[in-house]
Design a protein around this motif. Structure first.
Motif, PDB file in Angstrom:
ATOM      1  N   GLY A 172       0.906  -1.299  -0.040  1.00 28.47           N
ATOM      2  CA  GLY A 172       0.035  -0.066  -0.057  1.00 28.47           C
ATOM      3  C   GLY A 172       0.912   1.352   0.079  1.00 28.47           C
ATOM      4  O   GLY A 172       0.323   2.421   0.062  1.00 28.47           O
ATOM      5  N   LEU A 173       2.192   1.114  -0.298  1.00 23.27           N
ATOM      6  CA  LEU A 173       3.155   2.228  -0.186  1.00 23.27           C
ATOM      7  C   LEU A 173       2.933   3.215  -1.665  1.00 23.27           C
ATOM      8  O   LEU A 173       3.212   2.289  -2.684  1.00 23.27           O
ATOM      9  N   PRO A 174       2.768   4.323  -1.297  1.00 22.69           N
ATOM     10  CA  PRO A 174       2.688   5.259  -2.604  1.00 22.69           C
ATOM     11  C   PRO A 174       3.974   5.100  -3.511  1.00 22.69           C
ATOM     12  O   PRO A 174       4.965   5.152  -2.786  1.00 22.69           O
ATOM     13  N   LEU A 175       3.859   5.070  -4.651  1.00 24.85           N
ATOM     14  CA  LEU A 175       5.073   5.329  -5.559  1.00 24.85           C
ATOM     15  C   LEU A 175       4.688   6.295  -6.443  1.00 24.85           C
ATOM     16  O   LEU A 175       3.808   6.267  -7.467  1.00 24.85           O
ATOM     17  N   LEU A 176       5.774   7.250  -6.407  1.00 33.07           N
ATOM     18  CA  LEU A 176       5.470   8.660  -7.200  1.00 33.07           C
ATOM     19  C   LEU A 176       6.505   8.624  -8.296  1.00 33.07           C
ATOM     20  O   LEU A 176       7.658   8.250  -8.107  1.00 33.07           O
ATOM     21  N   ARG A 177       6.255   9.315  -9.281  1.00 32.35           N
ATOM     22  CA  ARG A 177       6.906   9.838 -10.398  1.00 32.35           C
ATOM     23  C   ARG A 177       6.847  11.122 -10.621  1.00 32.35           C
ATOM     24  O   ARG A 177       6.230  11.563 -11.668  1.00 32.35           O
ATOM     25  N   PRO A 178       7.624  12.190 -10.021  1.00 35.49           N
ATOM     26  CA  PRO A 178       7.360  13.351 -10.173  1.00 35.49           C
ATOM     27  C   PRO A 178       8.062  14.192 -11.099  1.00 35.49           C
ATOM     28  O   PRO A 178       7.614  15.193 -11.520  1.00 35.49           O
ATOM     29  N   VAL A 179       8.866  13.249 -12.108  1.00 28.72           N
ATOM     30  CA  VAL A 179       9.411  14.078 -13.188  1.00 28.72           C
ATOM     31  C   VAL A 179       8.923  13.196 -14.334  1.00 28.72           C
ATOM     32  O   VAL A 179       9.540  13.277 -15.627  1.00 28.72           O
ATOM     33  N   LEU A 180       7.576  12.747 -14.530  1.00 29.24           N
ATOM     34  CA  LEU A 180       7.288  12.174 -15.513  1.00 29.24           C
ATOM     35  C   LEU A 180       7.047  13.016 -16.712  1.00 29.24           C
ATOM     36  O   LEU A 180       6.883  12.731 -17.960  1.00 29.24           O
ATOM     37  N   ASP A 181       6.811  14.472 -16.516  1.00 30.03           N
ATOM     38  CA  ASP A 181       6.509  15.532 -17.559  1.00 30.03           C
ATOM     39  C   ASP A 181       7.795  16.029 -17.814  1.00 30.03           C
ATOM     40  O   ASP A 181       7.991  17.087 -18.810  1.00 30.03           O
ATOM     41  N   TRP A 182       8.992  15.588 -17.308  1.00 29.25           N
ATOM     42  CA  TRP A 182      10.609  16.265 -17.685  1.00 29.25           C
ATOM     43  C   TRP A 182      10.720  15.413 -18.815  1.00 29.25           C
ATOM     44  O   TRP A 182      10.821  14.153 -18.801  1.00 29.25           O
ATOM     45  N   ARG A 183      11.590  15.995 -19.657  1.00 33.45           N
ATOM     46  CA  ARG A 183      12.472  15.410 -20.552  1.00 33.45           C
ATOM     47  C   ARG A 183      13.900  14.948 -20.071  1.00 33.45           C
ATOM     48  O   ARG A 183      14.404  15.562 -19.156  1.00 33.45           O
ATOM     49  N   ARG A 184      14.365  13.866 -20.747  1.00 32.94           N
ATOM     50  CA  ARG A 184      15.672  13.365 -20.394  1.00 32.94           C
ATOM     51  C   ARG A 184      16.946  14.311 -20.299  1.00 32.94           C
ATOM     52  O   ARG A 184      17.633  14.384 -19.357  1.00 32.94           O
ATOM     53  N   ALA A 185      16.835  15.164 -21.345  1.00 34.12           N
ATOM     54  CA  ALA A 185      17.726  16.276 -21.332  1.00 34.12           C
ATOM     55  C   ALA A 185      17.732  17.260 -20.196  1.00 34.12           C
ATOM     56  O   ALA A 185      18.863  17.715 -19.887  1.00 34.12           O
ATOM     57  N   GLU A 186      16.310  17.620 -19.847  1.00 39.90           N
ATOM     58  CA  GLU A 186      16.265  18.472 -18.698  1.00 39.90           C
ATOM     59  C   GLU A 186      16.943  18.127 -17.470  1.00 39.90           C
ATOM     60  O   GLU A 186      17.596  18.634 -16.686  1.00 39.90           O
ATOM     61  N   LEU A 187      16.731  16.891 -17.027  1.00 42.76           N
ATOM     62  CA  LEU A 187      17.326  16.134 -16.064  1.00 42.76           C
ATOM     63  C   LEU A 187      19.114  16.104 -16.065  1.00 42.76           C
ATOM     64  O   LEU A 187      19.576  16.217 -15.117  1.00 42.76           O
ATOM     65  N   ALA A 188      19.370  15.876 -17.145  1.00 37.68           N
ATOM     66  CA  ALA A 188      20.804  15.881 -17.405  1.00 37.68           C
ATOM     67  C   ALA A 188      21.324  17.148 -17.174  1.00 37.68           C
ATOM     68  O   ALA A 188      22.445  17.277 -16.616  1.00 37.68           O
ATOM     69  N   HIS A 189      20.642  18.110 -17.409  1.00 38.76           N
ATOM     70  CA  HIS A 189      21.009  19.569 -17.217  1.00 38.76           C
ATOM     71  C   HIS A 189      20.974  19.849 -15.619  1.00 38.76           C
ATOM     72  O   HIS A 189      22.044  20.567 -15.055  1.00 38.76           O
ATOM     73  N   VAL A 190      20.286  19.319 -14.927  1.00 43.73           N
ATOM     74  CA  VAL A 190      20.243  19.139 -13.457  1.00 43.73           C
ATOM     75  C   VAL A 190      21.299  18.811 -12.963  1.00 43.73           C
ATOM     76  O   VAL A 190      22.238  19.443 -11.889  1.00 43.73           O
ATOM     77  N   VAL A 191      21.915  17.674 -13.616  1.00 45.82           N
ATOM     78  CA  VAL A 191      23.187  17.041 -13.011  1.00 45.82           C
ATOM     79  C   VAL A 191      24.331  17.808 -13.281  1.00 45.82           C
ATOM     80  O   VAL A 191      25.439  18.047 -12.675  1.00 45.82           O
ATOM     81  N   ASP A 192      24.344  18.158 -14.706  1.00 45.88           N
ATOM     82  CA  ASP A 192      25.606  19.210 -15.149  1.00 45.88           C
ATOM     83  C   ASP A 192      25.740  20.431 -14.251  1.00 45.88           C
ATOM     84  O   ASP A 192      26.739  20.879 -13.886  1.00 45.88           O
ATOM     85  N   ASP A 193      24.696  21.108 -14.044  1.00 46.50           N
ATOM     86  CA  ASP A 193      24.688  22.226 -13.252  1.00 46.50           C
ATOM     87  C   ASP A 193      25.282  21.986 -11.906  1.00 46.50           C
ATOM     88  O   ASP A 193      25.920  22.996 -11.285  1.00 46.50           O
ATOM     89  N   ALA A 194      25.032  20.799 -11.057  1.00 49.24           N
ATOM     90  CA  ALA A 194      25.433  20.464 -10.102  1.00 49.24           C
ATOM     91  C   ALA A 194      26.952  20.231  -9.943  1.00 49.24           C
ATOM     92  O   ALA A 194      27.540  19.849  -8.938  1.00 49.24           O
ATOM     93  N   GLY A 195      27.509  20.109 -11.065  1.00 52.36           N
ATOM     94  CA  GLY A 195      29.122  19.715 -11.240  1.00 52.36           C
ATOM     95  C   GLY A 195      29.340  18.112 -11.091  1.00 52.36           C
ATOM     96  O   GLY A 195      30.325  17.728 -10.595  1.00 52.36           O
ATOM     97  N   MET A 196      28.219  17.256 -11.485  1.00 53.62           N
ATOM     98  CA  MET A 196      28.594  16.097 -11.245  1.00 53.62           C
ATOM     99  C   MET A 196      28.396  15.292 -12.534  1.00 53.62           C
ATOM    100  O   MET A 196      27.770  15.648 -13.596  1.00 53.62           O
TER     101      MET A 196
END
Length: 336
Positions: A172-196
């Motif tokens: 009964g544990l909620p399974l959330l997908r909060p970046v389902l509307d985000w593009r792969r490239a947008e998530l990659a930018h988050v990592v790049d901006d963090a210097g990772m």
């Protein structure tokens, strides 16, 4: 493997507007937890760019309320090192982290790995009293899933793809997908901006997997809009929910108990009746039936012929369709 900046206060920079966007996405699917200080969110982090971005976003949006886990399937030599690097990144950010080692059963590798992963994550969440688990499924994943399932002639339920909110399988544990509307490239930018630098799973480039071939085809077809395809999956999900609602209404109105099973007097269109038949089969103790098997039973009954599925027999009669367990066969006497 993922790498973080090695400085004492390695606090990744996530742009305020990006954090605000993520907070809004999470609030839309977790309204019962987003503002509760005691509700902690578990993040499944493989170390790849998508899940690493999710970790950074969640940590920025819910400081002090996030824990992370990396599932090591033991399928690649690099996996243990990648899990250790995720643990190091989490330590730099002050995020509790656990490495969950699992054994993958033989069979369909991706399906069995997924099953083992969710069992491990559910056990971890229970032990840590987490309120929900979040994964990094995004719009490109959604588009790929829809195209794969179109290619397999899936029905509405299959084409609906991944939901933004569901339950961890068998819990009964909620399974959330909060970046389902985000593009792969947008998530990659988050990592790049963090210097990772995120880990890269070589299986994501292995074209023996259907998903990889679909991904490559999408990348080579600039006339296809992955975001629009993902949005279509969301619209199909709404239609799927409407069919579920209608099937529940049909069940209450048209399914009645019988001494040996259940009777169904179908009134709804085929798409709804198929769901009712599938529920009857489950209610009478069978495993979740395949859609093709349910469709066969429906067609036979509609044509006035009996049909069987699992250990059930369905028969048409004047009052509708009767479903009951097949009578046990008597053992033949052994001749002396």
């Amino acid at each position: 493997m993922p790498r973080a900046v090695d400085c004492p206060a390695a606090e990744p920079v996530v742009k305020p507007d990006t954090v605000a966007r993520f907070h809004g996405c999470l609030a839309a699917i977790w309204p019962d937890g987003i503002d509760r200080e005691d509700a902690r969110l578990g993040i499944a982090v493989s170390g790849g760019p998508d899940s690493l971005a999710l970790l950074l976003l969640a940590h920025a949006a819910l400081p002090g309320r996030v824990e992370a886990a990396t599932v090591d399937h033991g399928l690649r030599r690099e996996s243990a090192g990648e899990a250790a690097e995720v643990a190091r990144i989490c330590a730099l950010q002050g995020i509790a982290h656990a490495t969950l080692t699992v054994t993958v059963a033989p069979g369909n590798l991706q399906a069995e790995a997924r099953a083992a992963r969710y069992v491990a994550l559910a056990d971890w969440a229970e032990a840590c009293t987490l309120a929900a688990i979040a994964t990094a499924h995004h719009a490109d994943d959604q588009a790929e899933t829809l195209l794969m399932r179109l290619n397999r002639a899936s029905g509405v339920a299959g084409l609906a793809g991944t939901r933004a909110r569901g339950l961890v399988p068998d819990t009964g544990l909620p399974l959330l997908r909060p970046v389902l509307d985000w593009r792969r490239a947008e998530l990659a930018h988050v990592v790049d901006d963090a210097g990772m630098v995120a880990a890269q799973d070589p299986s994501n480039a292995n074209d023996r997997f259907d998903r990889v071939r679909i991904r490559q085809a999408l990348a080579g077809a600039d006339w296809l809009d992955a975001a629009a395809i993902a949005q279509s999956a969301a619209h199909i999900a709404e239609a799927d929910a409407a069919l579920d609602w209608m099937a529940a209404l049909e069940w209450r109105s048209c399914v009645k108990p019988e001494p040996m099973g259940l009777k169904y007097r179908p009134q709804a269109p085929r798409a709804v009746a198929l769901r009712v038949v599938a529920r009857i089969v489950r209610e009478l103790g069978n495993d979740a039936p395949r859609g093709s098997a349910i469709a066969h039973v429906f067609e036979e009954l509609s044509a006035g012929r009996p049909a069987s599925i699992g250990d059930l027999v369905a028969r048409p009669n004047a009052g509708g369709w009767s479903f009951a367990r097949a009578p046990a066969r008597r053992a033949r006497p052994v001749k002396a």
